[in-house]
Enzyme design. Sequence first.
Site, PDB file in Angstrom:
ATOM      1  N   GLY A 187       0.328  -1.760   0.365  1.00 49.88           N
ATOM      2  CA  GLY A 187      -0.634  -0.170   0.028  1.00 49.88           C
ATOM      3  C   GLY A 187       0.417   1.095  -0.141  1.00 49.88           C
ATOM      4  O   GLY A 187      -0.052   2.392   0.725  1.00 49.88           O
ATOM      5  N   ASP A 295      -6.285   8.317   2.317  1.00 48.07           N
ATOM      6  CA  ASP A 295      -5.947   9.612   2.131  1.00 48.07           C
ATOM      7  C   ASP A 295      -6.164  10.271   0.863  1.00 48.07           C
ATOM      8  O   ASP A 295      -6.316  10.484  -0.561  1.00 48.07           O
ATOM      9  CB  ASP A 295      -4.601   9.231   1.196  1.00 48.07           C
ATOM     10  CG  ASP A 295      -3.669   8.508   1.950  1.00 48.07           C
ATOM     11  OD1 ASP A 295      -3.578   8.425   3.342  1.00 48.07           O
ATOM     12  OD2 ASP A 295      -2.854   8.162   1.429  1.00 48.07           O
ATOM     13  N   TRP A 403      -3.185  -2.198   9.829  1.00 51.98           N
ATOM     14  CA  TRP A 403      -2.578  -1.684   9.257  1.00 51.98           C
ATOM     15  C   TRP A 403      -1.216  -1.388   9.686  1.00 51.98           C
ATOM     16  O   TRP A 403      -1.312   0.295  10.590  1.00 51.98           O
ATOM     17  CB  TRP A 403      -3.294  -1.321   8.300  1.00 51.98           C
ATOM     18  CG  TRP A 403      -2.429  -0.255   6.804  1.00 51.98           C
ATOM     19  CD1 TRP A 403      -1.362   0.597   7.311  1.00 51.98           C
ATOM     20  CD2 TRP A 403      -2.648  -0.402   5.471  1.00 51.98           C
ATOM     21  NE1 TRP A 403      -0.947   0.946   5.822  1.00 51.98           N
ATOM     22  CE2 TRP A 403      -1.863   0.437   5.079  1.00 51.98           C
ATOM     23  CE3 TRP A 403      -4.119   0.287   4.692  1.00 51.98           C
ATOM     24  CZ2 TRP A 403      -1.840   1.417   3.747  1.00 51.98           C
ATOM     25  CZ3 TRP A 403      -3.897   0.886   4.224  1.00 51.98           C
ATOM     26  CH2 TRP A 403      -2.678   1.234   2.610  1.00 51.98           C
ATOM     27  N   ASP A 404      -0.180  -1.648   9.732  1.00 49.78           N
ATOM     28  CA  ASP A 404       0.945  -1.484  10.608  1.00 49.78           C
ATOM     29  C   ASP A 404       2.043  -0.581   9.293  1.00 49.78           C
ATOM     30  O   ASP A 404       2.825  -2.034   8.306  1.00 49.78           O
ATOM     31  CB  ASP A 404       2.034  -2.694  11.326  1.00 49.78           C
ATOM     32  CG  ASP A 404       2.752  -2.028  11.882  1.00 49.78           C
ATOM     33  OD1 ASP A 404       3.146  -0.940  12.252  1.00 49.78           O
ATOM     34  OD2 ASP A 404       3.018  -3.213  13.241  1.00 49.78           O
ATOM     35  N   ASN A 405       1.796   0.474   9.732  1.00 55.54           N
ATOM     36  CA  ASN A 405       3.340   1.242   8.516  1.00 55.54           C
ATOM     37  C   ASN A 405       4.569   1.355   8.816  1.00 55.54           C
ATOM     38  O   ASN A 405       5.427   2.146   9.734  1.00 55.54           O
ATOM     39  CB  ASN A 405       2.924   2.999   8.597  1.00 55.54           C
ATOM     40  CG  ASN A 405       1.476   2.584   7.948  1.00 55.54           C
ATOM     41  OD1 ASN A 405       1.415   2.382   6.662  1.00 55.54           O
ATOM     42  ND2 ASN A 405       0.040   3.643   7.931  1.00 55.54           N
ATOM     43  N   ASP A 410       8.101   5.705   2.836  1.00 59.17           N
ATOM     44  CA  ASP A 410       7.631   6.308   1.193  1.00 59.17           C
ATOM     45  C   ASP A 410       7.352   7.762   1.898  1.00 59.17           C
ATOM     46  O   ASP A 410       6.524   8.877   1.043  1.00 59.17           O
ATOM     47  CB  ASP A 410       6.502   5.240   0.627  1.00 59.17           C
ATOM     48  CG  ASP A 410       5.170   5.776   1.713  1.00 59.17           C
ATOM     49  OD1 ASP A 410       5.265   5.737   3.009  1.00 59.17           O
ATOM     50  OD2 ASP A 410       4.153   5.663   0.684  1.00 59.17           O
TER      51      ASP A 410
END
Length: 647
Positions: A187, A295, A403-405, A410
């Site tokens: 993602g 987003d 959802w682990d960033n 990026d």
Amino acid sequence: MGVSPRRGVGVLVAAAVLLVTAGGGSASAAPALPVVTPTPQHIAANGPALVVPGAPTVLVGAGVDQPTKDAIAATLTGAGATRIRFAPLGSRPGRELTVLVGAVTDPTVADALRATGGQVPATLPAEGYSLASGPTPAGPRVVLAGNDPDGVFYAAQTLRQITAKHRVASVTVTDHPAMALRGTIEGFYGAPWSQADRLDQLATYGRLKMNTYIYTPKDDAYLRDRWRDPYPAAELAQLRELVAAAERNHVRFTFAVAPGLSICYSDPADLAALEAKFASVYAFGVRSFYISLDDISYKSWNCAGDEAAFGAPSAGAAGAAQTFLLNHVQRDYLDDNPGTRLLQFVSTEYYDTADSPYKTALRTGLDPRIVVQWTGPDTVPPAVTVAQAKEADAVWGRRAFLWDNYPVNDYGQAAGRLLLAPYDAREPGLSAELAGIVVNPMNQASASTVAEFGAASFTWNDGDYDPQRTWVQAAGYLAGDDPATTDALLTFFDTQHLAPTFGDTPWQPQAPMLAARIAEFDTAWATGSRGERSRALVELDGTARQLAGATARIRAHVVDPAFLTETAPWLDALQLWGQAFQRTVDGLRQRQAGAEAAATMSFADSAALAGRAAAIRTIPGTTRPQGPVKVADGVLDTFLAAAPTRP
């Protein structure tokens, strides 16, 4: 969401996996337990190791799929077997090693488990398995028993890790995952992974017992900007190949569409377009679907019809519109198509646990079956605790799906960085509160394996998760289990240890092993005798040589060429920084000997090498944002800059 608008220093010894010693039909001494990743819920020794003969027998029960048989064959062949006899369960066992594979509910398999010292659990959770290997009166046996095809496949992955050249460790294992959803979400912003990257990653996920891959690269136009348009035939064929590869590796390929930039929630034509996009991949096996609504802004609608249907633009109205869309997809599409899994989605307010009109609308109106993703207390959280997960569960009205960033790189604070620290600061006990965890990897797919090892182990068994142990295992995996290359990789990983957040304070420090070694030197230099200074210089020279030599060792022996390609600028810079480090140590030694002119030249050489290293940039067209690569920044560069002024 992306988060933009794959001996360490001092003394670090890689944990070797000691399986067995050579011997006849069984080794005479009980070996240490093998290291298995992810860590099983239960593993115990079961006697002396077994010999893998040239012609073992594998007896296979009904329902065991070809990928599982292939995995067993590859393991036995790697251990030295040259002729493997496969036969149906119930056939005549072999004279030497016999492997029995099948469902734990099969009486023949259950009896073999008991005879080999294994356990037949009264209940075994989904994807669980029981394994036993050891000597029996009927001969050496290995029994792989799963409660479903995934469990049998995972038992085969454990067999791979308890097997060495000509030997299988005798153990009993009873195992199952702590979390239902475990894997990655592609993602990120920037260059999507290549087809080869994805195929390699899916194979890795199978080995790590990860069951989820969410396909949603931000730069795939047919998922986001042009979501209504059908995929061209060539790209659809690539997706078909990925779906087939995921199935072989017991990974759920989850197809995500991100329509939020242009969708008209109230328009039947847009609902039909979304269903048509899903149908295009359902046709070749996709059964897991996802809608990405991250987003985007809810300060305006994309069509006048939505204002008429849901009211003036607002957070609450956006929640109502998204609830309508998601419920429609679940109830009017997925429920009508056999075999589909529950819809997953990531919301526009994807982090924190503060309630809001948006979250209230979703919590009160959303079909309770739909799985909601959450990134933790922040977009890039420094930690995720059980208490925070409980709060998320309450605000969403269901168990959140994290959802682990990490290790995604990026965003601005990660510019020029590989994020190669251990997967850490996720609290044991999260399995009781979360539906699962997927990590958002880096653009560098193979390098992401380092964090994926940790995430796989944590989600499988968060109660017995050791970040450092798993970090070493990840290095060993990339090194093909070569100890010297494992150490070189850990040295490299240490220089890429910093884990940033959206703020100014990283949640993992840069180069902690190197920093500790330099701190030891600083103390000896500042307060030690001349002899202690000399010894400290010898030790520091060893550290510098280790850094300078790591690149060559990695390039010569790492088994994944993609890792070498992805990390090339960092490896180039590491070598130069290591050489600069060596020249600085030379300068300090020369200064101690009173050779100040030679010391001055050494320091100048060091500065020139450091300047060349600092000028190396990331590979164009890959990670966003681009920039100079960082190697142990704030640690090594600071030491080198200050060294010429040391008395």
